[in-house]
Design an enzyme around this catalytic site. Sequence first.
Site, short mmCIF file in Angstrom:
data_model
loop_
_atom_site.label_atom_id
_atom_site.label_comp_id
_atom_site.label_asym_id
_atom_site.label_seq_id
_atom_site.Cartn_x
_atom_site.Cartn_y
_atom_site.Cartn_z
N GLU A 275 -0.95 -2.46 -6.40
CA GLU A 275 -1.68 -2.52 -5.14
C GLU A 275 -2.97 -1.75 -5.36
OE1 GLU A 275 -3.09 -1.22 -1.99
OE2 GLU A 275 -1.20 -0.96 -0.89
N CYS A 309 -6.93 2.10 1.13
CA CYS A 309 -7.25 0.83 0.44
C CYS A 309 -7.46 -0.30 1.44
CB CYS A 309 -6.18 0.49 -0.58
SG CYS A 309 -4.53 0.64 0.09
#
Length: 539
Positions: A275, A309
């Site tokens: 990720e 993120c």
Amino acid sequence: MSLPSPSQVEPQLERGADRPRIAHHLNADTRDRLLAQVARAHQPHDRMPLRAPFSDEHLAEIPICVATDVEAVAGRARDAQQSWSRRSFTDRAEILLRFHDRLLAKQEEILDIVQLETGKARKDAFEEVLDTAMVSRHYAYHGGEHLRPMRRRGAFPLITTAWEHHHPIGLVGIIAPWNYPLSLAITDAVPALLAGNAVLLKPAEQTPLTALWAVDLLRQCGLPSDIFQVLTGYGRTLGEPLIATTDFVAFTGSTATGRIVARQAAEQLKGCSLELGGKNPMIVEAAADLDAVTDGVMRGAFANAGQLCMAIERLYVQQPVYHDLMARLVDRIRKLRLGPSFELDTDVGSLVSQAQLDKVERHVADARAKGAEVLVGGRSRPDLGPYFYEPTLLTGVTNDMAIAREETFGPVVSVYSFETTDEAVELANDSDYGLSASVWTRNPQRGLEIGTRIAAGTVNVNEAYAAAYASTDAPMGGFKASGLGRRHGRAGILKYTEAQTVAVQRWLPLGTPKGMSEERFVGLMTRALRTLRWVPGLR
Ligand code: ADP
């Protein structure tokens, strides 16, 4: 409403407490007890200093584990995994539910430690507690549904029976980042543990105490100590032995480091999930509720000081409401409370490090030099702490500026206007990344439709980032350079298993039966296939 000029927007951001108090939950005894749990072989270790971003105060000296530590603790973890995997799912789930309860009960302790290590605002630290509790609850109650053996359609009706099984993969490595040190270290471990695996965790250099605290709490809740171990030290030296020693690696961090992990995993034929970064867009249609949008931008762009993120870094606003929304945003940003505080009385905390501050300053300076305009913010605040940076809105950003295409990972949003939603979708998709996106519209049904046209792993309609992320029953991860594989949902637990099909054949073989000619068999099978194509229930 007219837009304020940059000089009017000189921030009147409030200061939090003068200097942070030293959280009493991290007294020297607690700290030393946590550090004693670092997984290691027996050699003496070099140490590295750990400092608090709020004040640059020295917190601890952290052992630097090396490859021999990984090998030593992996052996213990593999031994322990044998009996752990034989325990029932319910047994394992009970430990995770106990962890859920104790985490909520003892949250003040971990909020202090997360804030000390990252410098984030307390409300941002609380999001980690929330997330960790939600993921633990979700998989403890629903993980078993994905793991249990499932009957599958056999090759031929009646004569072939097929079962899908999921076995624990064995030993899972987790490499975690510093931005959500509780969430991102523990929520990937939860499904791995529930699926019957052992876990070795390498937390980020900046956040070892958070990881050690959480693993300690899991042990207090009944997790066998060798099943989940923490190796502190440098990612660049521990990454390779961790990948070589474990059976699967779950990595969360930058795209650059993700590529290194992917290469090393590929070389060893190991699975990995990654990720990675994002340059996440928000699209605002003119008919959207601008009050709600304003709140959404505050959370989406400035949660965790933008070090998320899924943070919004590109804001696309439909022309007719562009100026109205800018004025609202500037006004709200000026009222944000910035500062070091261990109470729930600030909105935006510090960046984590000098490196992070340097990157944000570099992006803004480059954009300004090439003609972008700062509507609000645009400067660091050394008066509040060494790494504070003001929430910032930029206009006039063009594709030749680093900030247009690279992830900034700070509290800075570039704002653009658009005419039609089709144009906005195209602009949103014009990125190497595809992690998260947000769409604001009057009509939720329309939002769902727009969402499917955006190339991002999670899309939030009338919400900034959390609606999709916190729906832990559904997968979360990145398109394009934002990653590989998924956390959450069915994918988020099955990635830690080996899938196996066991099929039983009865009465007739799948090849030519004894005594039958090949011609007859070919004819028979051809007729059988034609029938299967058309008969409902057998297809
Ligand atoms: P940042 O640059 O913001 O620190 P990284 O992606 O490098 O982000 O860090 C995320 C995690 O990856 C951290 O735990 C870090 O220690 C680890 N890491 C750094 N370099 C490597 C590497 N070469 N191999 C594996 N992990 C690494």
